[in-house]
Scaffold this motif. Structure first.
Motif, PDB file in Angstrom:
ATOM      1  N   GLY A  91     -15.478  58.627 -16.927  1.00  0.00           N
ATOM      2  CA  GLY A  91     -15.636  57.193 -16.719  1.00  0.00           C
ATOM      3  C   GLY A  91     -14.395  56.422 -17.108  1.00  0.00           C
ATOM      4  O   GLY A  91     -13.385  56.992 -17.543  1.00  0.00           O
ATOM      5  N   THR A  92     -14.477  55.115 -16.933  1.00  0.00           N
ATOM      6  CA  THR A  92     -13.366  54.217 -17.251  1.00  0.00           C
ATOM      7  C   THR A  92     -13.830  53.197 -18.277  1.00  0.00           C
ATOM      8  O   THR A  92     -14.860  52.558 -18.090  1.00  0.00           O
ATOM      9  CB  THR A  92     -12.872  53.495 -15.984  1.00  0.00           C
ATOM     10  N   LEU A  93     -13.075  53.055 -19.344  1.00  0.00           N
ATOM     11  CA  LEU A  93     -13.403  52.123 -20.409  1.00  0.00           C
ATOM     12  C   LEU A  93     -12.485  50.916 -20.312  1.00  0.00           C
ATOM     13  O   LEU A  93     -11.264  51.059 -20.325  1.00  0.00           O
ATOM     14  CB  LEU A  93     -13.249  52.796 -21.772  1.00  0.00           C
ATOM     15  N   SER A  94     -13.063  49.733 -20.203  1.00  0.00           N
ATOM     16  CA  SER A  94     -12.291  48.495 -20.117  1.00  0.00           C
ATOM     17  C   SER A  94     -12.190  47.869 -21.501  1.00  0.00           C
ATOM     18  O   SER A  94     -13.211  47.587 -22.139  1.00  0.00           O
ATOM     19  CB  SER A  94     -12.958  47.515 -19.153  1.00  0.00           C
ATOM     20  N   ILE A  95     -10.950  47.659 -21.949  1.00  0.00           N
ATOM     21  CA  ILE A  95     -10.685  47.131 -23.286  1.00  0.00           C
ATOM     22  C   ILE A  95      -9.779  45.914 -23.173  1.00  0.00           C
ATOM     23  O   ILE A  95      -8.792  45.926 -22.436  1.00  0.00           O
ATOM     24  CB  ILE A  95     -10.004  48.189 -24.182  1.00  0.00           C
ATOM     25  N   GLY A  96     -10.106  44.865 -23.893  1.00  0.00           N
ATOM     26  CA  GLY A  96      -9.225  43.722 -24.025  1.00  0.00           C
ATOM     27  C   GLY A  96      -8.547  43.783 -25.381  1.00  0.00           C
ATOM     28  O   GLY A  96      -9.197  44.087 -26.389  1.00  0.00           O
ATOM     29  N   THR A  97      -7.252  43.509 -25.433  1.00  0.00           N
ATOM     30  CA  THR A  97      -6.553  43.641 -26.699  1.00  0.00           C
ATOM     31  C   THR A  97      -5.461  42.585 -26.854  1.00  0.00           C
ATOM     32  O   THR A  97      -4.857  42.168 -25.869  1.00  0.00           O
ATOM     33  CB  THR A  97      -5.928  45.052 -26.848  1.00  0.00           C
ATOM     34  N   VAL A  98      -5.253  42.155 -28.085  1.00  0.00           N
ATOM     35  CA  VAL A  98      -4.134  41.261 -28.396  1.00  0.00           C
ATOM     36  C   VAL A  98      -2.944  42.111 -28.820  1.00  0.00           C
ATOM     37  O   VAL A  98      -3.104  43.227 -29.302  1.00  0.00           O
ATOM     38  CB  VAL A  98      -4.500  40.254 -29.511  1.00  0.00           C
ATOM     39  N   SER A  99      -1.737  41.574 -28.646  1.00  0.00           N
ATOM     40  CA  SER A  99      -0.534  42.373 -28.881  1.00  0.00           C
ATOM     41  C   SER A  99      -0.433  42.858 -30.325  1.00  0.00           C
ATOM     42  O   SER A  99       0.009  43.974 -30.582  1.00  0.00           O
ATOM     43  CB  SER A  99       0.716  41.570 -28.514  1.00  0.00           C
ATOM     44  N   ALA A 118     -11.062  63.612 -23.040  1.00  0.00           N
ATOM     45  CA  ALA A 118      -9.802  63.613 -22.294  1.00  0.00           C
ATOM     46  C   ALA A 118      -9.977  63.140 -20.855  1.00  0.00           C
ATOM     47  O   ALA A 118      -9.013  62.714 -20.224  1.00  0.00           O
ATOM     48  CB  ALA A 118      -9.190  65.018 -22.322  1.00  0.00           C
ATOM     49  N   GLY A 119     -11.198  63.209 -20.319  1.00  0.00           N
ATOM     50  CA  GLY A 119     -11.425  62.771 -18.950  1.00  0.00           C
ATOM     51  C   GLY A 119     -11.548  61.273 -18.793  1.00  0.00           C
ATOM     52  O   GLY A 119     -11.549  60.762 -17.670  1.00  0.00           O
ATOM     53  N   ALA A 120     -11.659  60.565 -19.896  1.00  0.00           N
ATOM     54  CA  ALA A 120     -11.836  59.110 -19.830  1.00  0.00           C
ATOM     55  C   ALA A 120     -10.559  58.431 -19.363  1.00  0.00           C
ATOM     56  O   ALA A 120      -9.454  58.871 -19.669  1.00  0.00           O
ATOM     57  CB  ALA A 120     -12.246  58.567 -21.191  1.00  0.00           C
ATOM     58  N   ARG A 121     -10.727  57.353 -18.628  1.00  0.00           N
ATOM     59  CA  ARG A 121      -9.615  56.535 -18.173  1.00  0.00           C
ATOM     60  C   ARG A 121      -9.743  55.148 -18.795  1.00  0.00           C
ATOM     61  O   ARG A 121     -10.808  54.773 -19.282  1.00  0.00           O
ATOM     62  CB  ARG A 121      -9.606  56.432 -16.634  1.00  0.00           C
ATOM     63  N   PHE A 122      -8.663  54.374 -18.773  1.00  0.00           N
ATOM     64  CA  PHE A 122      -8.667  53.075 -19.447  1.00  0.00           C
ATOM     65  C   PHE A 122      -8.220  51.965 -18.512  1.00  0.00           C
ATOM     66  O   PHE A 122      -7.344  52.154 -17.677  1.00  0.00           O
ATOM     67  CB  PHE A 122      -7.740  53.093 -20.669  1.00  0.00           C
ATOM     68  N   GLU A 123      -8.849  50.806 -18.680  1.00  0.00           N
ATOM     69  CA  GLU A 123      -8.400  49.553 -18.087  1.00  0.00           C
ATOM     70  C   GLU A 123      -8.080  48.619 -19.249  1.00  0.00           C
ATOM     71  O   GLU A 123      -8.988  48.186 -19.969  1.00  0.00           O
ATOM     72  CB  GLU A 123      -9.505  48.930 -17.220  1.00  0.00           C
ATOM     73  N   LEU A 124      -6.800  48.325 -19.477  1.00  0.00           N
ATOM     74  CA  LEU A 124      -6.399  47.447 -20.582  1.00  0.00           C
ATOM     75  C   LEU A 124      -6.091  46.052 -20.048  1.00  0.00           C
ATOM     76  O   LEU A 124      -5.363  45.896 -19.067  1.00  0.00           O
ATOM     77  CB  LEU A 124      -5.168  47.997 -21.297  1.00  0.00           C
ATOM     78  N   HIS A 125      -6.665  45.050 -20.711  1.00  0.00           N
ATOM     79  CA  HIS A 125      -6.384  43.654 -20.392  1.00  0.00           C
ATOM     80  C   HIS A 125      -5.800  43.027 -21.655  1.00  0.00           C
ATOM     81  O   HIS A 125      -6.460  42.989 -22.694  1.00  0.00           O
ATOM     82  CB  HIS A 125      -7.666  42.920 -19.982  1.00  0.00           C
ATOM     83  N   GLU A 126      -4.565  42.548 -21.580  1.00  0.00           N
ATOM     84  CA  GLU A 126      -3.896  42.006 -22.758  1.00  0.00           C
ATOM     85  C   GLU A 126      -3.821  40.483 -22.685  1.00  0.00           C
ATOM     86  O   GLU A 126      -3.655  39.902 -21.620  1.00  0.00           O
ATOM     87  CB  GLU A 126      -2.491  42.587 -22.866  1.00  0.00           C
ATOM     88  N   GLY A 127      -3.973  39.850 -23.828  1.00  0.00           N
ATOM     89  CA  GLY A 127      -3.908  38.395 -23.900  1.00  0.00           C
ATOM     90  C   GLY A 127      -4.150  37.958 -25.326  1.00  0.00           C
ATOM     91  O   GLY A 127      -4.273  38.785 -26.235  1.00  0.00           O
ATOM     92  N   ASN A 128      -4.223  36.650 -25.550  1.00  0.00           N
ATOM     93  CA  ASN A 128      -4.516  36.184 -26.896  1.00  0.00           C
ATOM     94  C   ASN A 128      -6.011  36.333 -27.181  1.00  0.00           C
ATOM     95  O   ASN A 128      -6.796  36.733 -26.311  1.00  0.00           O
ATOM     96  CB  ASN A 128      -4.039  34.745 -27.107  1.00  0.00           C
ATOM     97  N   THR A 129      -6.413  36.018 -28.406  1.00  0.00           N
ATOM     98  CA  THR A 129      -7.801  36.235 -28.815  1.00  0.00           C
ATOM     99  C   THR A 129      -8.788  35.484 -27.925  1.00  0.00           C
ATOM    100  O   THR A 129      -9.833  36.021 -27.538  1.00  0.00           O
ATOM    101  CB  THR A 129      -7.989  35.810 -30.286  1.00  0.00           C
ATOM    102  N   LEU A 136     -14.651  39.296 -22.536  1.00  0.00           N
ATOM    103  CA  LEU A 136     -15.893  39.896 -23.034  1.00  0.00           C
ATOM    104  C   LEU A 136     -17.108  39.144 -22.516  1.00  0.00           C
ATOM    105  O   LEU A 136     -18.072  39.738 -22.022  1.00  0.00           O
ATOM    106  CB  LEU A 136     -15.911  39.882 -24.563  1.00  0.00           C
ATOM    107  N   ALA A 137     -17.087  37.835 -22.647  1.00  0.00           N
ATOM    108  CA  ALA A 137     -18.222  37.010 -22.230  1.00  0.00           C
ATOM    109  C   ALA A 137     -18.493  37.157 -20.737  1.00  0.00           C
ATOM    110  O   ALA A 137     -19.644  37.114 -20.293  1.00  0.00           O
ATOM    111  CB  ALA A 137     -17.966  35.548 -22.589  1.00  0.00           C
ATOM    112  N   LYS A 138     -17.431  37.339 -19.946  1.00  0.00           N
ATOM    113  CA  LYS A 138     -17.585  37.468 -18.498  1.00  0.00           C
ATOM    114  C   LYS A 138     -17.945  38.883 -18.066  1.00  0.00           C
ATOM    115  O   LYS A 138     -18.221  39.123 -16.888  1.00  0.00           O
ATOM    116  CB  LYS A 138     -16.294  37.032 -17.804  1.00  0.00           C
ATOM    117  N   GLY A 139     -17.907  39.836 -18.995  1.00  0.00           N
ATOM    118  CA  GLY A 139     -18.249  41.210 -18.649  1.00  0.00           C
ATOM    119  C   GLY A 139     -17.124  41.990 -18.011  1.00  0.00           C
ATOM    120  O   GLY A 139     -17.348  43.089 -17.497  1.00  0.00           O
ATOM    121  N   ILE A 140     -15.902  41.461 -18.039  1.00  0.00           N
ATOM    122  CA  ILE A 140     -14.770  42.167 -17.444  1.00  0.00           C
ATOM    123  C   ILE A 140     -14.318  43.312 -18.351  1.00  0.00           C
ATOM    124  O   ILE A 140     -13.853  44.349 -17.880  1.00  0.00           O
ATOM    125  CB  ILE A 140     -13.624  41.184 -17.151  1.00  0.00           C
ATOM    126  N   VAL A 141     -14.421  43.129 -19.669  1.00  0.00           N
ATOM    127  CA  VAL A 141     -14.163  44.219 -20.614  1.00  0.00           C
ATOM    128  C   VAL A 141     -15.423  44.449 -21.440  1.00  0.00           C
ATOM    129  O   VAL A 141     -16.238  43.547 -21.630  1.00  0.00           O
ATOM    130  CB  VAL A 141     -12.961  43.916 -21.540  1.00  0.00           C
TER     131      VAL A 141
END
Length: 293
Positions: A91-99, A118-129, A136-141
């Motif tokens: 599967g793919t895990l969507s994570i939002g993160t600050v720098s 090891a089979g997991a994939r990532f979707e990273l979304h970077e931005g401020n808090t 998170l609230a929108k369900g994108i991560v």
């Protein structure tokens, strides 16, 4: 609404010209103009104001642009996850993160998770808090990696151990004679560079020690603080783990001796909202628990 038509609309909104959007989409201009008209007819709203050389979004167009970005991202993410599932990937895990949390995320927690899944994939979304909490609230991560302080209402949280704030400066501006730490009072009268969200905490702490801090530059990215400090423009204040975001032989780091100036990273997710099995396993690793099989 057709997802493809929404993607066409987003290309027009981003390019500001139908001609440029058509070129980007590898299609002719008349069919793209027709798709825009069909979308406007479907919604019964005018989405753009057409000028001689460019288009401008109407209020309805701006609202649709924001919603369309969310819809298209969720649709693309779902397609990727289903594709992973069909290929037998976990599967793919969507994570939002600050720098400033990058170092905490990339240390042993993420490495342990990757080793176990090891089979997991990532979707990273970077931005401020605020951006991460909005995603998170929108369900994108599913999970946000953010740093204290933040409003935890409606969130489940797991924290790392706390860490000190440090003063970073170019070697030419190091007044300490090689000391590893400084007293808070040594920042009096020095131009400070910091992440905007730390401003209330730093101001209050300095005032309690009898001086008004000199905020030279406030920004929204720990890397900006490090770059400006490295250029010799002032004294940067960042969490200790964020110091590693910039590799420079010219930059030195001093722990600030203050119990008030400590912070920690948190993994957060929405209360009462579905959490995938992959996200739950990530949280186990973040907690430092023995992951379940």
């Amino acid at each position: 609404m057709d997802i493809r038509r929404l993607k066409y609309f987003l290309a027009i909104a981003e390019e500001g010209q139908i001609t440029s959007a058509a070129r980007r989409l590898n299609m002719a201009q008349p069919p793209l103009s027709q798709q825009l008209k069909l979308l406007e007819d479907e919604l019964g709203l005018k989405l753009v104001e057409r000028g001689p050389r460019s288009i401008r979004l109407t209020e309805a167009g701006m609202l649709l642009r924001d919603r369309a970005e969310q819809i298209v991202e969720l649709a693309d993410s779902t397609a990727r996850e289903l594709g992973d599932y069909a290929r037998g990937v976990q599967g793919t895990l969507s994570i939002g993160t600050v720098s400033s949390s990058a170092a905490a995320l990339l240390e042993e927690r993420l490495m342990l998770f990757h080793r176990l899944h090891a089979g997991a994939r990532f979707e990273l979304h970077e931005g401020n808090t605020f951006r991460v909490l909005d995603l998170l609230a929108k369900g994108i991560v599913e999970i946000g990696i953010i740093r204290m302080p933040f409003n935890g209402a409606g969130l489940e949280c797991v924290y790392t151990s706390d860490e000190p704030m440090v003063a970073v400066m170019s070697a030419q501006h190091d007044w300490t004679g090689g000391a590893d730490s400084i007293a808070l009072e040594e920042l009096r009268g020095r131009p400070l560079i910091l992440y905007r969200r730390f401003e209330p905490l730093i101001r209050e702490t300095c005032l309690e020690h009898g001086f008004e801090p000199d905020f030279f530059c406030m920004n929204d990215d720990a890397r900006t603080t490090l770059l400006w400090a490295n250029a010799g423009l002032g004294i940067g204040i960042v969490p200790e783990s964020a110091f590693g975001l910039l590799r420079s032989d010219n930059l030195v780091c001093k722990e600030i001796r203050s119990e008030a100036l400590r912070t920690r990273v948190a993994a957060v997710w929405m209360k009462d909202k579905y959490l995938s099995a992959l996200a739950r396993k990530f949280i186990e690793c973040f907690r430092g628990e023995e992951p379940s099989l």
